[in-house]
Write an enzyme that holds these catalytic residues in place. Structure first.
Site, PDB file in Angstrom:
ATOM      1  N   HIS A  82       0.897  -1.000  -0.122  1.00  5.68           N
ATOM      2  CA  HIS A  82       0.106   0.042  -0.227  1.00  5.68           C
ATOM      3  C   HIS A  82       0.788   1.189   0.015  1.00  5.68           C
ATOM      4  O   HIS A  82       2.025   1.281   0.312  1.00  5.68           O
ATOM      5  CB  HIS A  82      -0.900  -0.014   1.089  1.00  5.68           C
ATOM      6  CG  HIS A  82      -2.161  -0.884   1.113  1.00  5.68           C
ATOM      7  ND1 HIS A  82      -3.030  -1.059   2.032  1.00  5.68           N
ATOM      8  CD2 HIS A  82      -2.002  -2.009   0.084  1.00  5.68           C
ATOM      9  CE1 HIS A  82      -3.961  -2.227   1.777  1.00  5.68           C
ATOM     10  NE2 HIS A  82      -3.326  -2.656   0.566  1.00  5.68           N
ATOM     11  N   GLU A  84       0.578   4.000   1.566  1.00  9.73           N
ATOM     12  CA  GLU A  84       1.074   4.447   3.168  1.00  9.73           C
ATOM     13  C   GLU A  84       2.094   3.630   3.683  1.00  9.73           C
ATOM     14  O   GLU A  84       3.135   4.127   4.235  1.00  9.73           O
ATOM     15  CB  GLU A  84      -0.247   4.220   3.920  1.00  9.73           C
ATOM     16  CG  GLU A  84      -1.513   5.168   3.604  1.00  9.73           C
ATOM     17  CD  GLU A  84      -2.455   4.089   2.740  1.00  9.73           C
ATOM     18  OE1 GLU A  84      -3.849   4.296   3.099  1.00  9.73           O
ATOM     19  OE2 GLU A  84      -1.919   3.394   1.911  1.00  9.73           O
ATOM     20  N   CYS A 110      -6.337   1.315   5.006  1.00 11.17           N
ATOM     21  CA  CYS A 110      -6.954   0.138   5.607  1.00 11.17           C
ATOM     22  C   CYS A 110      -6.528   0.012   7.140  1.00 11.17           C
ATOM     23  O   CYS A 110      -5.761   1.025   7.417  1.00 11.17           O
ATOM     24  CB  CYS A 110      -6.574  -1.006   4.569  1.00 11.17           C
ATOM     25  SG  CYS A 110      -4.899  -1.418   4.936  1.00 11.17           S
ATOM     26  N   CYS A 113      -2.752  -0.385   7.339  1.00 10.14           N
ATOM     27  CA  CYS A 113      -1.913   0.945   7.349  1.00 10.14           C
ATOM     28  C   CYS A 113      -2.408   1.646   8.558  1.00 10.14           C
ATOM     29  O   CYS A 113      -1.315   2.408   9.137  1.00 10.14           O
ATOM     30  CB  CYS A 113      -2.551   1.459   6.017  1.00 10.14           C
ATOM     31  SG  CYS A 113      -1.929   0.729   4.834  1.00 10.14           S
TER      32      CYS A 113
END
Length: 154
Positions: A82, A84, A110, A113
């Site tokens: 991801h 992040e 999410c 994260c």
């Protein structure tokens, strides 16, 4: 009304630009992230395959689509990291603290994260598009990390 300033606009626009670098096969999953402190960009991240691994674009398919995995579920079944996560990892690789920073992201983080964001000491998260992971919101609420949708919904 939130009262967004010119820096919020600039950093969100930058997160969108960084998202265009994504190596994700599905264009709606092109996600960008910028971590900022004191009006300075510390790191950026976008979703994509780990270093040294062929990307989904290279492979010509999205594994999640191939397996019919709904968005917001089974995040571990994906070749991509991801945005992040990549931004936080980049800070660690560079030896740069992101404690007290703001994270701008094109999408709501999410739950995986969110946990990383909280433990990294990030104090504010600004995102534009929602994500079907209600559990992530609990991490922000309980830890006091400020979560703001850009622009604020009316």
């Amino acid at each position: 009304m939130q009262g967004w300033n010119k820096w919020d606009h600039r950093f969100m626009n930058l997160a969108k630009q960084v998202g265009t670098w994504s190596s994700c096969y599905a264009s709606e999953r092109n996600i960008g992230c910028v971590i900022v402190r004191d009006k300075r960009v510390i790191t950026t991240g976008y979703n994509g395959a780990p270093a040294g691994m062929r990307t989904c674009k290279d492979k010509g398919e999205c594994l999640r689509r191939k397996l019919s995995i709904p968005s917001g579920t089974r995040a571990e079944i994906c070749y991509a990291i991801h945005a992040e996560q990549n931004a936080i990892i980049q800070a660690a690789k560079l030896g740069v603290s992101i404690e007290g920073a703001t994270l701008y992201c094109t999408h709501q983080p999410c739950s995986m994260c969110a946990k990383m964001i909280v433990n990294a000491g990030i104090v504010r998260v600004v995102y534009e598009q929602g994500y079907p992971d209600e559990f992530s919101l609990e991490f922000f609420r309980e830890t006091g990390v400020l979560l703001q949708r850009y622009p604020e919904e009316i």
